[in-house]
Enzyme design. Structure first.
Site, mmCIF file in Angstrom:
data_model
loop_
_atom_site.group_PDB
_atom_site.id
_atom_site.type_symbol
_atom_site.label_atom_id
_atom_site.label_comp_id
_atom_site.label_asym_id
_atom_site.label_seq_id
_atom_site.Cartn_x
_atom_site.Cartn_y
_atom_site.Cartn_z
ATOM 1 N N GLU A 24 0.830 -1.192 0.000
ATOM 2 C CA GLU A 24 0.000 0.000 0.000
ATOM 3 C C GLU A 24 0.870 1.250 0.000
ATOM 4 O O GLU A 24 2.018 1.230 0.449
ATOM 5 C CB GLU A 24 -0.886 0.027 1.251
ATOM 6 C CG GLU A 24 -1.789 -1.172 1.411
ATOM 7 C CD GLU A 24 -2.490 -1.172 2.769
ATOM 8 O OE1 GLU A 24 -1.822 -0.816 3.763
ATOM 9 O OE2 GLU A 24 -3.678 -1.516 2.824
ATOM 10 N N VAL A 25 0.272 2.343 -0.480
ATOM 11 C CA VAL A 25 0.897 3.654 -0.385
ATOM 12 C C VAL A 25 -0.018 4.530 0.458
ATOM 13 O O VAL A 25 -1.233 4.603 0.218
ATOM 14 C CB VAL A 25 1.106 4.297 -1.776
ATOM 15 C CG1 VAL A 25 1.803 5.645 -1.630
ATOM 16 C CG2 VAL A 25 1.915 3.372 -2.667
ATOM 17 N N ASP A 141 10.391 -2.112 -14.889
ATOM 18 C CA ASP A 141 8.921 -2.236 -14.845
ATOM 19 C C ASP A 141 8.282 -0.896 -15.188
ATOM 20 O O ASP A 141 7.374 -0.433 -14.508
ATOM 21 C CB ASP A 141 8.465 -2.720 -13.466
ATOM 22 C CG ASP A 141 7.011 -3.195 -13.487
ATOM 23 O OD1 ASP A 141 6.371 -3.155 -12.407
ATOM 24 O OD2 ASP A 141 6.511 -3.570 -14.556
#
Length: 749
Positions: A24-25, A141
């Site tokens: 999560e952020v 990525d």
């Protein structure tokens, strides 16, 4: 994680702002510095991992986080901190005000973005990748969700190092039936799919996929089946984007298709080449049909606004001045006039054969107006980057524009030379003084040939030559050039012209470097008075000279007067420039040095604590000036006899400087010496000897065995040996350093 969670007693999680396969952020508050940050909490380390794997994973996390934290570029998200809390690995990053490209596409109902936005995003991402690839870092990525566009138009790449961590931890989603566990299918390069070694060109392929998507609304292989997507990347040529969207520029389609080449060697060789192609492509005007219409009456061009800080009572001849920078490099620069109009009247006249009105043999036709305007816009974008202190990026822009102008206008055109001048200026501000000197010499020679020896632009280039000569330690050469330029400026502009006053300031500065402190002080005082009369007492240029007067007072041992002057300059700069302006903070720092020299350590300590807090808030904890303030804090802790605290502060600053600046950087070595001093005062002479020897070895390696700083370090080492009772070794070391001092040439550095 709970919303009330406080990580490491410092970062309070407020609300989640994003979730993904790796965790999560959160939006969070840094309780120590009182600022908002983003905290990425990676997935907890569960009991299914054995202890040895967990240790390796933590070490890899620290390594990748250090890599991300060391990246310093406006196009890369800043990482402030990292660590582990209750089994959760976390990264603390700058909180960005914007949306990632994936959300931008969603907001736009997956319609493609406007062409100017696509080009701007492509250019900024290419510049950021050029920087990170030079550091040896491959993202692995790159995708729309990892590229943020901020409210002010800045584009940033996120999550460097995270992709590799995800692969280590096993959190990336496995592709059905393939056994592949790295990358995101729609943006993976063929070499990633094949499991072969990837390099920087893999990021370029992924960027091609991103640009294809924001240009057409869908990725190049937009299929539901994961295996079909992978086969498409590996085996199928992408459909040209202009078949989906005819208004895309041809050069942009060519760039995207070249990025999507199946074999790495068929793609652009590096991100810098990609950046150059994008910049070159956007300067070529698109075709537009000609419409026959009555010619409109020309409108007068609006006068550019007065530069910030210039007072209304200044004479009209100060408008639009093209002057060199101040001696200290800390004051505001004057923006040159807009060259968007293309060929100047003066250049056109010089390009004609005298008395015939015919073009000279080497004269070239001017570029189309749209091209000239585009180049002028890029030139001014570079100037804006410089005003923000982003000199590396500014230099890249100016070098690209200089190359394009040389091709279109010729190598000696004033606009080409203006871009080459600014590129040289950026080199000098990024520590490449020798390269800057070569560039300035070339610009000076060309300007003498084209404009004449006394032209203001020629004199500006000569003045910058003098500045970098001083930076290279060639103070006598610098002084001679300044004196010649000053004579020309007084002859052609008069004694009160701001450019003349700036040259006199530089000349005073060079006198001090030659040891002529009394002459330097007298001249600096006169320049300060003249600048106050012509420009005003609080004009930034006036304050630069008053700052130099304070410096000279300190050099002469008049520290009480220096302190008073620094305090006055700091107060005036706070009113004129703002309390957080770098020049204001610099004057406060020098006031702290003066307090320390006067033995007022407690006052200096209070000043430095406040300065460290302000520099951390304004410039970040790892900025060189923040670290310089922390160094001053440590020195004054030692002056107050608080040696344990001084040692801890010096070690911390030394470690950060080694990471940010390099282990052999002069600032790092100064901090390492301060560590040794603290160890000595604590009676730990064996440990101090180790530190002193490391400093001496590094200085000898970088500066040479006979340099004064190296010899001073050897003296430190000898003193330490004496304290350890090793007198014979100390005497031998003193003998060697004395011999080296004797071999130094007279007038040497």
């Amino acid at each position: 994680m709970s919303e009330t969670r406080l990580i490491q007693g410092r970062y309070r999680l407020l609300d989640p702002i994003g979730r993904g396969g790796m965790g999560e952020v959160w939006r969070a508050r840094d309780e120590s510095l009182g600022r908002q940050v983003a905290v990425k909490c990676l997935k907890p380390l569960g009991p299914h991992h054995d202890p040895s794997f967990t240790r390796v994973l933590r070490e890899r996390f620290r390594r990748e986080a250090r890599v991300a934290a060391a990246l310093q570029h406006r196009g890369v998200t800043v990482v402030h901190d990292f660590g582990e809390s209750d089994g959760v690995l976390y990264l603390v990053m700058e909180l960005l005000d914007g949306r990632d490209l994936s959300r931008l596409l969603d907001d736009n109902e997956h319609r493609p973005l406007a062409v100017p936005d696509i080009v701007e995003i492509a250019e900024q991402v290419a510049a950021a990748l050029a920087y990170t690839h030079r550091q040896g870092i491959v993202h692995r990525d790159l995708k729309p969700a990892n590229i943020m566009r901020l409210a002010d138009g800045t584009v940033k790449i996120c999550d460097f190092g995270i992709a590799r961590l995800g692969h280590d931890i096993g959190f990336t989603a496995r592709l059905t039936g393939t056994g592949i566990a790295m990358g995101t299918p729609h943006y993976m390069s063929p070499e990633q799919i094949g499991g072969t070694e990837v390099d920087q060109r893999s990021d370029l392929y992924s960027l091609g996929c991103v640009l294809y998507e924001i240009a057409t609304g869908a990725p190049p292989f937009d299929l539901d089946d994961t295996w079909a997507v992978l086969v498409g990347h590996r085996d199928t040529p992408p459909e040209p984007p202009r078949r989906h969207r005819a208004e895309l520029p041809e050069y942009l389609e060519r760039v995207i298709l070249d990025l999507l080449a199946k074999h790495p060697e068929q793609r652009p060789s590096d991100a810098h080449e990609l950046y150059r192609r994008i910049v070159a492509g956007r300067t070529v005007p698109s075709y537009a049909p000609t419409v026959v219409a009555p010619r409109p009456s020309p409108r007068p061009r609006p006068r550019p606004p007065e530069p910030a800080g210039r007072e209304a009572r200044l004479p009209s001849w100060t408008r639009g001045m093209t002057t060199g920078p101040k001696a200290t490099g800390t004051a505001l620069r004057t923006t040159p006039p807009d060259p968007a109009a293309g060929l100047t009247g003066e250049w056109t006249t010089r390009a004609l054969t005298a008395g015939t009105g015919e073009p000279a043999p080497d004269a070239r036709p001017g570029p189309p107006p749209a091209t000239a305007r585009a180049l002028a816009d890029r030139h001014h974008a570079g100037l804006r980057l410089g005003r923000l202190g982003r000199w590396t990026e500014a230099g890249e822009v100016h070098r690209a524009v200089a190359g394009e102008r040389a091709r279109l206008l010729g190598p000696d055109h004033p606009d080409t030379l203006a871009s080459r001048y600014e590129a040289a200026f950026a080199l000098s501000r990024t520590g490449h003084a020798a390269d800057a000197l070569r560039a300035y010499k070339q610009v000076t020679a060309a300007r003498i040939r084209v404009l004449g020896a006394d032209h203001p632009d020629t004199l500006a280039a000569r003045q910058e030559m003098a500045y970098v000569l001083g930076r290279l330690g060639r103070h006598l050469d610098a002084h001679q050039v300044y004196a010649a330029v000053l004579a020309a400026r007084e002859r052609t502009m008069g004694p009160d012209h701001p450019d003349t006053l700036r040259c006199r300031h530089n000349l005073a500065f060079s006198l001090s470097r030659l040891g002529r402190l009394d002459d330097s002080y007298r001249m600096a005082c006169q320049v300060a008075a003249d600048r106050a009369r012509v420009l005003g007492p609080r004009h930034p240029d006036t304050l630069v000279t008053r700052y130099e007067v304070a410096y000279l007072l300190g050099q002469s041992g008049r520290w009480a007067e220096a302190l008073q002057t620094y305090r006055e300059v700091a107060a005036d700069r706070a009113r004129a420039l703002g309390a957080d302006h770098p020049d204001t903070l610099a004057a406060r720092h020098e006031a702290g040095i003066s307090l320390g020299r006067l033995g007022r350590g407690a006052e200096a300590l209070r000043l430095y604590r406040g300065l460290v807090a302000d520099r951390t808030r304004v410039q970040g904890p790892d900025h060189p000036e923040t670290l310089r303030a922390r160094h001053g804090l440590g020195v004054n802790l030692g002056r107050l006899g608080r040696w344990e605290e001084a040692l801890a502060e010096s070690r911390d600053v030394c470690a950060i400087r080694a990471r940010v600046l390099g282990p052999d950087h002069p600032d790092t070595l100064v901090s390492r010496r301060e560590v040794a001093v603290s160890l000595g005062w604590l009676g730990r002479w064996a440990d101090a000897l180790t530190e002193y020897r490391q400093v001496a070895a590094a200085r000898e390696r970088v500066l040479g065995a006979g340099h004064p700083d190296t010899l001073a370090s050897r003296d430190d080492e000898a003193h330490c040996l004496q304290q350890l009772g090793r007198g014979a070794e100390a005497a031998e070391l003193h003998r060697r350093t004395a011999a080296l001092r004797g071999r130094r040439p007279a007038g040497g550095p």
